[in-house]
Design a protein around this motif. Structure first.
Motif, PDB file in Angstrom:
ATOM      1  N   SER A 404     -24.723  -3.308   7.049  1.00  0.00           N
ATOM      2  CA  SER A 404     -23.323  -3.546   7.385  1.00  0.00           C
ATOM      3  C   SER A 404     -22.463  -2.612   6.537  1.00  0.00           C
ATOM      4  O   SER A 404     -22.956  -1.935   5.634  1.00  0.00           O
ATOM      5  CB  SER A 404     -22.933  -4.999   7.142  1.00  0.00           C
ATOM      6  N   LEU A 405     -21.168  -2.587   6.825  1.00  0.00           N
ATOM      7  CA  LEU A 405     -20.267  -1.701   6.100  1.00  0.00           C
ATOM      8  C   LEU A 405     -18.911  -2.361   5.937  1.00  0.00           C
ATOM      9  O   LEU A 405     -18.351  -2.890   6.902  1.00  0.00           O
ATOM     10  CB  LEU A 405     -20.107  -0.372   6.852  1.00  0.00           C
ATOM     11  N   THR A 406     -18.401  -2.342   4.716  1.00  0.00           N
ATOM     12  CA  THR A 406     -17.041  -2.790   4.428  1.00  0.00           C
ATOM     13  C   THR A 406     -16.287  -1.642   3.775  1.00  0.00           C
ATOM     14  O   THR A 406     -16.772  -1.030   2.825  1.00  0.00           O
ATOM     15  CB  THR A 406     -17.044  -4.017   3.504  1.00  0.00           C
ATOM     16  N   LYS A 407     -15.098  -1.356   4.296  1.00  0.00           N
ATOM     17  CA  LYS A 407     -14.323  -0.215   3.822  1.00  0.00           C
ATOM     18  C   LYS A 407     -12.907  -0.659   3.505  1.00  0.00           C
ATOM     19  O   LYS A 407     -12.279  -1.353   4.297  1.00  0.00           O
ATOM     20  CB  LYS A 407     -14.308   0.883   4.891  1.00  0.00           C
ATOM     21  N   LEU A 408     -12.410  -0.261   2.333  1.00  0.00           N
ATOM     22  CA  LEU A 408     -11.048  -0.579   1.923  1.00  0.00           C
ATOM     23  C   LEU A 408     -10.351   0.722   1.523  1.00  0.00           C
ATOM     24  O   LEU A 408     -10.830   1.448   0.651  1.00  0.00           O
ATOM     25  CB  LEU A 408     -11.042  -1.557   0.752  1.00  0.00           C
ATOM     26  N   ASP A 409      -9.222   1.011   2.187  1.00  0.00           N
ATOM     27  CA  ASP A 409      -8.424   2.203   1.892  1.00  0.00           C
ATOM     28  C   ASP A 409      -7.046   1.780   1.397  1.00  0.00           C
ATOM     29  O   ASP A 409      -6.447   0.847   1.942  1.00  0.00           O
ATOM     30  CB  ASP A 409      -8.221   3.073   3.135  1.00  0.00           C
ATOM     31  N   GLY A 410      -6.551   2.490   0.416  1.00  0.00           N
ATOM     32  CA  GLY A 410      -5.198   2.245  -0.067  1.00  0.00           C
ATOM     33  C   GLY A 410      -4.476   3.553  -0.310  1.00  0.00           C
ATOM     34  O   GLY A 410      -5.087   4.554  -0.713  1.00  0.00           O
ATOM     35  N   LYS A 411      -3.175   3.570  -0.070  1.00  0.00           N
ATOM     36  CA  LYS A 411      -2.376   4.774  -0.254  1.00  0.00           C
ATOM     37  C   LYS A 411      -1.012   4.413  -0.814  1.00  0.00           C
ATOM     38  O   LYS A 411      -0.354   3.499  -0.319  1.00  0.00           O
ATOM     39  CB  LYS A 411      -2.213   5.524   1.067  1.00  0.00           C
ATOM     40  N   LEU A 412      -0.601   5.135  -1.858  1.00  0.00           N
ATOM     41  CA  LEU A 412       0.743   5.037  -2.416  1.00  0.00           C
ATOM     42  C   LEU A 412       1.331   6.441  -2.459  1.00  0.00           C
ATOM     43  O   LEU A 412       0.657   7.382  -2.885  1.00  0.00           O
ATOM     44  CB  LEU A 412       0.729   4.437  -3.819  1.00  0.00           C
ATOM     45  N   GLU A 413       2.596   6.558  -2.053  1.00  0.00           N
ATOM     46  CA  GLU A 413       3.200   7.882  -2.001  1.00  0.00           C
ATOM     47  C   GLU A 413       4.688   7.774  -2.308  1.00  0.00           C
ATOM     48  O   GLU A 413       5.366   6.863  -1.839  1.00  0.00           O
ATOM     49  CB  GLU A 413       2.985   8.499  -0.619  1.00  0.00           C
ATOM     50  N   ALA A 414       5.160   8.723  -3.104  1.00  0.00           N
ATOM     51  CA  ALA A 414       6.584   8.790  -3.424  1.00  0.00           C
ATOM     52  C   ALA A 414       7.083  10.194  -3.123  1.00  0.00           C
ATOM     53  O   ALA A 414       6.440  11.187  -3.475  1.00  0.00           O
ATOM     54  CB  ALA A 414       6.822   8.452  -4.896  1.00  0.00           C
ATOM     55  N   ASN A 415       8.250  10.264  -2.485  1.00  0.00           N
ATOM     56  CA  ASN A 415       8.873  11.541  -2.171  1.00  0.00           C
ATOM     57  C   ASN A 415      10.251  11.577  -2.827  1.00  0.00           C
ATOM     58  O   ASN A 415      11.040  10.650  -2.657  1.00  0.00           O
ATOM     59  CB  ASN A 415       8.993  11.720  -0.656  1.00  0.00           C
ATOM     60  N   TYR A 416      10.520  12.630  -3.579  1.00  0.00           N
ATOM     61  CA  TYR A 416      11.779  12.696  -4.323  1.00  0.00           C
ATOM     62  C   TYR A 416      12.436  14.054  -4.110  1.00  0.00           C
ATOM     63  O   TYR A 416      11.790  15.106  -4.191  1.00  0.00           O
ATOM     64  CB  TYR A 416      11.530  12.474  -5.814  1.00  0.00           C
ATOM     65  N   ARG A 417      13.751  14.032  -3.833  1.00  0.00           N
ATOM     66  CA  ARG A 417      14.545  15.252  -3.701  1.00  0.00           C
ATOM     67  C   ARG A 417      15.213  15.528  -5.044  1.00  0.00           C
ATOM     68  O   ARG A 417      16.152  14.850  -5.451  1.00  0.00           O
ATOM     69  CB  ARG A 417      15.599  15.083  -2.618  1.00  0.00           C
TER      70      ARG A 417
END
Length: 741
Positions: A404-417
């Motif tokens: 079997s397969l268990t997959k966990l993805d996480g993403k954090l992103e910040a954009n600054y001018r």
């Protein structure tokens, strides 16, 4: 919130006002007519292709122009609108004289209902011609008859053909509620390259049970017969509110294969690799013949059902969220006996395969301040294999693994001018893969160590700057590192946990075989890009990427398997408006990849370089004459440099090195194609054109896998596959186009 029908009406008014303001009433009338009364057209013509099917092997792989010399050219595009009801009727047909024909009929009333019926065909011709004495190709019971010498058999061109019919339907139940459904039936027929081989050399003290004393094994090309049907169905209900959208759907997939197994028979003897006769009636040859004629399982019937719900919600004008949940139930329970397969586990009539998959995702984007934006996303997938374990292994007491397969993805992103013209993005990505533990009664084969879990953490940074109103550049960098849980011994039933030190001692000479997905990996990648508009009529885009991977796993000798890889990409795109009537575009890109692989007895330094160039020009000579064309060049090269690994026995290393020095290792493979497309269109009158098309392609194909220096590779029955190395093709077509409303 405005309803979809109100939005459509408003957009029409805005469009009309914009056209009136920009072009004035006279031009506006013509532009509006293009939307409410578009042209219909019919195209009729004839085309011819030079050469024969071998000259067209590459050119005619997918376009339906390989087998015949002349073709009918027939396209139709009919658009009608009932002004009283606002109902559109459309009928389209393309390539109707070819094996790649497409047809479609549909009607719709904007904001109320729609339906369409589509039909399409797609043919794939395999570029290599098969010369064989085999009969029954395309059936599940071919008969193998060895040729006296390679090239003395019958030429066969393998191909597959797809025929697909699709029905689409949509209905706006209310201004906020829409129902959509579609059903597709695709039949696929033909045959493709397939085969079976038996290596009777001794590897790590292991000899195949079908290898008799003195046998050298064999290899046969056994075309896979194809006669399958794939049906897919989808139904979706979507509701749109003031601040949210929610959509629920069902997707079904049903695959039926008329052939459950390939059951070849052998008539006569075969040949050893050195050309001597292999007597299949007795001795070592009988073992090989028994193995080669065993039934081979083909893709079994299966089905899957997916239920999903997704949507988005707007908390504020600057903060939005998305979500999705899906559950998929997949089954494969075709009986072994009905597939022509015997010798399965006692009391087990079929695999009874079942995989349940759950997927959940949630994401949030928010513009915290005018300068700062944030993004967060989490995705979880659980693929639960519920297939029962049974005694399928070659060895007594060994079962399937039930992974079997268990997959966990996480993403954090910040954009600054930071300031006018400056912006930056910082991101963190995390991925964990849980492969589970193989069943205690299973024993993975082909590798020595594995892992239950891997973890991958990546950091991303991008800086973008506008140097002027006409030039913008960006630079990005990614660094990631993958490691994982404790190692497990795949050579032992139950795959027990072992220390890294113990894992390093497995395999030949302390070089355990490790699947790439379990290896530790460090990755670094840089990306540069730029957009430049030096003048109003010229636009240029540039891109450069360079990525490097370094792999590692426990070892006391050399790392066995993939050690490192490198990938580079360069590209330029350009567009030029030479005048109001003439436009030109061009592109060039090149990709380079390399990898270092440590295999048994040898080291492989594999590399590839692929380049593509294109130049297009299109314009009007006068109000009646339009000309255009494009030139494309594709150039692919692959190198297979070799060296000797540390595990070469001392007694043979000198001999192996001398052989490598004499032969230079494996030769390169290459593919180069230059294609010129030209067209000219002349307006006979306002609603009638005549068009001339010319396509010329020069291709050179060199692949040592099927032959080298004029000598074809041949199988144990002297079947061979070949392709004409230099292929030049010209297509000329002339057609008449009639337009009407």
């Amino acid at each position: 919130m405005k309803t979809s029908k109100q939005q459509f009406g408003l957009s029409q008014k805005v469009l009309v006002l914009a056209i009136l303001a920009a072009f004035g009433p006279a031009h506006a009338d013509d532009s509006i007519n293009e939307f409410i009364k578009p042209d219909s057209s019919v195209r009729v013509g004839v085309g011819g292709v030079s050469g024969d099917s071998k000259d067209r092997a590459l050119f005619g792989q997918y376009n339906g122009l390989r087998n015949d010399d002349y073709y009918g050219l027939f396209d139709v595009d009919i658009n009608k609108r009932d002004d009283a009801t606002g109902t559109w009727t459309k009928f389209r047909g393309s390539n109707l004289g070819l094996d790649t024909r497409e047809l479609g009929f549909g009607q719709q009333k904007q904001g109320d209902w729609k339906y369409s019926i589509e039909y399409g065909e797609l043919v794939r011709n395999y570029q290599n011609t098969v010369n064989t004495g085999m009969t029954g190709i395309g059936t599940d019971t071919p008969t193998i008859r060895a040729l006296a010498a390679p090239g003395t058999g019958t030429d066969v061109d393998l191909h597959t053909k797809r025929k697909a019919a699709t029905l689409n339907f949509g209905k706006w139940i209310s201004p906020n509620l829409q129902f959509e459904a579609n059903f597709k039936n695709e039949d696929k027929d033909g045959a493709r390259v397939f085969g079976r081989g038996l290596n009777c050399g001794t590897i790590s003290g292991f000899t195949h049970i079908f290898c008799g004393p003195g046998s050298s094994g064999g290899i046969l090309m056994l075309p896979e017969p194809i006669n399958s049907t794939t049906r897919t169905a989808e139904a979706r209900l979507t509701f749109t509110g003031d601040k949210f959208l929610i959509s629920a759907a069902y997707n079904g997939s049903f695959y039926d294969n008329a052939f459950g197994s390939l059951r070849p028979t052998l008539s006569g003897n075969l040949y050893n690799p050195n050309g001597t006769v292999l007597n299949t009636a007795t001795g070592p040859g009988s073992y090989v013949a028994t193995y080669m004629t065993q039934p081979m399982a083909l893709a079994p019937d299966n089905q899957a059902h997916k239920f999903s719900i997704l949507g988005n919600y707007t908390f504020t004008p600057s903060t939005k969220a998305t979500f999705k949940y899906a559950y998929t139930y997949a089954r494969q329970d075709q009986d072994f006996a009905s597939s022509g397969l015997t010798g399965g586990p006692a009391g087990v009539p079929n695999l009874d395969g079942r995989v349940d998959t759950q997927l959940a995702q949630v994401g949030v984007t928010s513009r915290i301040t005018p300068k700062l934006g944030l993004l967060a996303n989490v995705r979880y997938e659980d693929r639960n294999n519920k297939t029962p374990v049974a005694l399928y292994g070659w060895n007594a007491g060994v079962t399937n693994s039930q992974n079997s397969l268990t997959k966990l993805d996480g993403k954090l992103e910040a954009n600054y001018r930071f300031a006018p013209g400056y912006s930056g993005t910082l991101g963190v990505d995390y991925e964990t893969m849980d492969y589970g533990v193989p069943a205690a009664t299973s024993q993975p084969g082909g590798y020595d160590i594995l892992r239950e879990k891997t973890n991958d953490l990546a950091y991303r940074l991008e800086l973008r700057r506008s140097l002027s109103e006409t030039f913008t550049g960006a630079i990005g960098y990614i660094h990631s590192k993958r490691d994982g849980s404790d190692w497990r011994n795949a050579d032992v039933q139950g795959t027990p946990v072992i220390s890294a030190a113990a894992a390093a001692l497995l395999g030949e000479g302390g070089r355990p075989v490790t699947p790439t997905m379990f290896q530790d990996r460090k990755r670094d990648k840089i990306r540069l890009s730029a957009d430049w508009t030096p003048m109003e009529r010229v636009s240029l885009q540039f891109i450069y990427e360079d990525g490097k991977d370094k792999f590692d796993s426990p070892h006391s000798g050399e790392v066995k398997g993939l050690e490192d890889s490198d990938a580079k990409f360069y590209g330029i795109d350009a567009s030029f408006a030479l005048s109001d009537n003439w436009k030109m575009n061009a592109y060039w890109n090149q990709g380079e990849e390399s990898m270092q692989v440590n295999h048994t007895l040898y080291l492989g330094s594999l590399s590839s370089k692929t380049a593509a160039f294109g130049l297009g020009l299109n314009g009007k000579v006068s109000s009646k004459i339009e000309l255009g064309g494009n030139l494309t060049v594709t150039d692919d090269k692959y190198k297979y440099a070799q060296g000797l690994a540390e595990d070469n026995p001392a007694a043979t290393i000198a001999t192996n090195q001398a052989f490598l020095n004499a032969t230079g290792g494996l030769p390169d493979t290459s593919y180069r194609a230059t294609t010129l497309n030209l067209f000219g269109k002349y307006a006979l009158q306002k609603n009638a054109d005549i068009r001339l098309d010319l396509i010329h392609q020069r291709a050179k194909y060199n692949d040592w896998a099927w032959g080298y220096a004029g000598v074809p590779f041949f199988y144990s029955d002297n079947t061979s596959l070949s392709a004409q190395q230099q292929q030049n093709v010209t297509f000329i077509g002339v057609s008449y186009i009639y337009k009407f409303q």
